[in-house]
Design an enzyme around this catalytic site. Structure first.
Site, PDB file in Angstrom:
ATOM      1  N   TYR A  24      52.185  28.938 -21.409  1.00 53.01           N
ATOM      2  CA  TYR A  24      53.336  28.745 -22.027  1.00 53.01           C
ATOM      3  C   TYR A  24      53.296  28.332 -23.391  1.00 53.01           C
ATOM      4  O   TYR A  24      53.991  28.994 -24.335  1.00 53.01           O
ATOM      5  CB  TYR A  24      54.349  27.725 -21.159  1.00 53.01           C
ATOM      6  N   SER A 106      63.023  18.999 -30.096  1.00 49.19           N
ATOM      7  CA  SER A 106      63.868  20.399 -29.913  1.00 49.19           C
ATOM      8  C   SER A 106      65.136  20.082 -28.837  1.00 49.19           C
ATOM      9  O   SER A 106      65.263  19.171 -28.154  1.00 49.19           O
ATOM     10  CB  SER A 106      62.777  21.250 -28.946  1.00 49.19           C
ATOM     11  N   THR A 155      67.568  26.558 -35.682  1.00 47.26           N
ATOM     12  CA  THR A 155      66.936  27.654 -35.377  1.00 47.26           C
ATOM     13  C   THR A 155      67.596  28.948 -35.275  1.00 47.26           C
ATOM     14  O   THR A 155      68.266  29.077 -34.519  1.00 47.26           O
ATOM     15  CB  THR A 155      65.905  27.301 -34.105  1.00 47.26           C
ATOM     16  N   ARG A 164      57.862  37.396 -23.489  1.00 44.05           N
ATOM     17  CA  ARG A 164      56.416  36.786 -23.368  1.00 44.05           C
ATOM     18  C   ARG A 164      55.779  37.158 -21.993  1.00 44.05           C
ATOM     19  O   ARG A 164      56.296  36.711 -20.865  1.00 44.05           O
ATOM     20  CB  ARG A 164      56.579  35.219 -23.626  1.00 44.05           C
ATOM     21  N   LYS A 253      65.594  27.578 -39.770  1.00 42.32           N
ATOM     22  CA  LYS A 253      64.111  27.714 -39.244  1.00 42.32           C
ATOM     23  C   LYS A 253      64.172  29.368 -38.775  1.00 42.32           C
ATOM     24  O   LYS A 253      64.932  29.587 -37.894  1.00 42.32           O
ATOM     25  CB  LYS A 253      63.786  26.850 -38.325  1.00 42.32           C
ATOM     26  N   HIS A 277      58.594  31.778 -35.232  1.00 45.69           N
ATOM     27  CA  HIS A 277      58.619  30.997 -33.962  1.00 45.69           C
ATOM     28  C   HIS A 277      57.398  30.961 -33.455  1.00 45.69           C
ATOM     29  O   HIS A 277      57.203  31.121 -32.092  1.00 45.69           O
ATOM     30  CB  HIS A 277      59.662  31.634 -33.001  1.00 45.69           C
ATOM     31  N   ARG A 280      56.328  33.990 -31.038  1.00 40.99           N
ATOM     32  CA  ARG A 280      57.067  33.980 -29.696  1.00 40.99           C
ATOM     33  C   ARG A 280      58.408  34.848 -29.557  1.00 40.99           C
ATOM     34  O   ARG A 280      58.872  35.108 -28.420  1.00 40.99           O
ATOM     35  CB  ARG A 280      57.282  32.751 -29.278  1.00 40.99           C
TER      36      ARG A 280
HETATM   37  C1  LIG Z   1      55.322  25.861 -26.622  1.00 40.43           C
HETATM   38  C2  LIG Z   1      56.234  26.123 -27.722  1.00 40.43           C
HETATM   39  C3  LIG Z   1      57.613  25.966 -27.688  1.00 40.43           C
HETATM   40  C4  LIG Z   1      58.401  25.968 -28.588  1.00 40.43           C
HETATM   41  N1  LIG Z   1      59.603  25.620 -28.684  1.00 40.43           N
HETATM   42  C5  LIG Z   1      60.547  25.628 -29.756  1.00 40.43           C
HETATM   43  C6  LIG Z   1      61.948  24.989 -29.585  1.00 40.43           C
HETATM   44  O1  LIG Z   1      62.388  24.612 -28.582  1.00 40.43           O
HETATM   45  N2  LIG Z   1      62.715  25.022 -30.922  1.00 40.43           N
HETATM   46  C7  LIG Z   1      62.012  25.639 -31.871  1.00 40.43           C
HETATM   47  O2  LIG Z   1      62.951  26.053 -32.852  1.00 40.43           O
HETATM   48  N3  LIG Z   1      60.970  26.349 -32.040  1.00 40.43           N
HETATM   49  C8  LIG Z   1      60.092  26.460 -30.859  1.00 40.43           C
HETATM   50  N4  LIG Z   1      58.664  26.800 -31.065  1.00 40.43           N
HETATM   51  C9  LIG Z   1      58.218  27.356 -32.183  1.00 40.43           C
HETATM   52  C10 LIG Z   1      57.803  26.298 -32.989  1.00 40.43           C
HETATM   53  O3  LIG Z   1      58.575  25.226 -33.472  1.00 40.43           O
HETATM   54  C11 LIG Z   1      57.006  26.619 -34.423  1.00 40.43           C
HETATM   55  O4  LIG Z   1      57.866  27.538 -34.909  1.00 40.43           O
HETATM   56  C12 LIG Z   1      55.557  27.399 -33.865  1.00 40.43           C
HETATM   57  O5  LIG Z   1      54.903  26.756 -32.768  1.00 40.43           O
HETATM   58  C13 LIG Z   1      54.814  27.430 -35.143  1.00 40.43           C
HETATM   59  O6  LIG Z   1      53.569  28.138 -34.888  1.00 40.43           O
HETATM   60  P1  LIG Z   1      52.059  27.343 -34.598  1.00 40.43           P
HETATM   61  O7  LIG Z   1      52.368  27.111 -32.913  1.00 40.43           O
HETATM   62  O8  LIG Z   1      51.225  28.503 -34.677  1.00 40.43           O
HETATM   63  O9  LIG Z   1      52.104  26.282 -35.155  1.00 40.43           O
HETATM   64  C14 LIG Z   1      57.952  26.710 -29.710  1.00 40.43           C
HETATM   65  C15 LIG Z   1      56.695  26.795 -29.952  1.00 40.43           C
HETATM   66  C16 LIG Z   1      55.809  26.857 -28.827  1.00 40.43           C
HETATM   67  C17 LIG Z   1      54.243  27.227 -28.980  1.00 40.43           C
END
Ligand SMILES: Cc1cc2nc3c(=O)[nH]c(=O)nc-3n(C[C@H](O)[C@H](O)[C@H](O)COP(=O)(O)O)c2cc1C
Length: 379
Positions: A24, A106, A155, A164, A253, A277, A280
């Protein structure tokens, strides 16, 4: 063995966490091409090595959004972090406070705003998804304001959830006996996690969403509610709605395009986060480091620009600053460190990043963050 790098933290997380959770965190949308490009485009940027310039005392500190930071790195919002370690968000927020950098909670954290604030001794930055239920959004904003959260991070790249592939393959959120059995076997293979988080780490609910879902009994009830509550009809008018309700610092964001950055500035945001993101959401979107220069040019210094996506070491932080970011956010880096080693793991990872940033600055002849610029990139 003590982890020496973010990569080592990732390997520790891989061995400690059930596969469903590791994937995840680690996974991204569909073919994961954008995730790979976030990392590989960053690695491909050559930094210029400079010599004989007295680099004895580099300073990594800065002041941004009314706060003092020890280095230009903030912790990005990561959903479900309370599943990676016991009350995970509180552990991560404490590590951020000790390292003197911002922590973002978050919307879909297990620990809520109050618990996280109490544990760290300071209110976190708060990340908000635009949900259909505007009344509930209003109440959440009120709570964040009352607690004194200094920054709201909106966001905008998730009007719908990305596809995913790893998650359904691992049975995440799937109904039925076969999926439940698969999850049970996965969990039983990780007894340390089972004891620490599953047995002692409850309640396993989305703390910030409890009031919206008083009848929810478990995480999958919340998950269903959330899935139905992402709002694909959201527009720039909604940003104005939120701006009117949030007098404090508002960051947006999920910006990759210069036009969107200009619209955000017009809507009154206080800063832009270049983000996809972590790959993702839209698989096939360009990497954040390749999008950064055009966004920074469009913003033209009107507001700070931050970047996340693909930051895996201190040199990456310097690369992002060189191309126009005032600071970076890290996502997976802290999630892996938390999953592999709890608060101590996050602290150790943050110190590693800081040391790597210092050495990278010294070897590129920077003694202050403002020394970073395009001239550092050998393109
Ligand atoms: C497991 C996971 C959960 C995430 N959950 C959120 C979230 O709840 N809200 C959000 O704005 N971004 C979320 N993101 C995106 C991160 O805030 C961020 O944009 C991203 O992880 C940056 O890339 P990096 O993992 O390569 O540093 C999530 C990313 C991951 C990997």
């Amino acid at each position: 063995m003590k982890p020496a790098s973010v990569h080592d933290h990732r390997e520790r997380a891989r061995s400690r966490l059930p596969r469903i959770l590791f994937d995840y965190i680690d996974g991204a949308a569909m073919t994961e091409t954008t995730l790979r490009h976030n990392v590989s485009d960053m690695e491909d940027l050559c930094l210029r090595q400079r010599v004989l310039r007295n680099v004895g005392t580099p300073d990594t500190s800065l002041s941004l959004f009314g706060q003092d930071w020890a280095m230009p790195v903030a912790m990005a919002p990561i959903g479900l972090a309370g599943y990676y370690a016991r009350r995970g968000e509180t552990q991560a927020a404490r590590a951020a406070k000790a390292a003197c950098i911002p922590f973002t909670l978050s919307t879909v954290s297990l620990c809520d705003l109050e618990e996280t604030t109490k544990a760290a001794g300071v209110p976190p930055w708060f990340q908000l998804y635009v949900l259909r239920d505007r009344g509930y959004l209003d109440a959440l904003l009120q709570k964040a304001r009352d607690l004194g959260c200094p920054v709201l991070m909106l966001t905008v790249d998730m009007p719908v959830a990305g596809r995913r592939w790893r998650d359904p393959r691992n049975g995440l959120g799937a109904a039925g006996t076969a999926a439940a059995l698969k999850r049970a076997v996965d969990v039983l293979r990780h007894p340390e996690w089972l004891w620490d988080v599953q047995v002692h780490g409850g309640p396993h609910i989305f703390g910030n969403l409890v009031a919206a879902q008083p009848d929810a009994k478990n995480l999958s009830d919340f998950w269903t509610w959330l899935g139905n509550n992402f709002d694909p009809t959201v527009t720039w008018d909604d940003i104005e709605w939120i701006r009117a309700r949030w007098p404090g610092t508002l960051l947006i964001k999920g910006i990759l395009e210069p036009d969107d950055a200009r619209s955000a500035i017009k809507a009154g945001v206080d800063g832009i986060i270049v983000s996809n993101h972590g790959g993702r959401q839209l698989d096939g979107a360009r990497s954040t480091i390749s999008a950064l220069p055009r966004v920074a040019e469009a913003v033209a210094g009107a507001k700070p620009v931050l970047l996340d996506g693909g930051i895996r070491n201190g040199a990456d932080v310097l690369r992002a600053l060189s191309l126009g970011a005032q600071a970076c956010l890290i996502g997976r880096a802290w999630a892996w460190a938390l999953g592999g080693g709890g608060q101590a793991g996050v602290s150790s990872m943050l110190e590693t990043l800081r040391q790597e940033l210092i050495v990278s600055m010294q070897l590129t002849a920077c003694t202050r963050l403002s020394d970073a610029g395009r001239h550092l990139i050998d393109a």
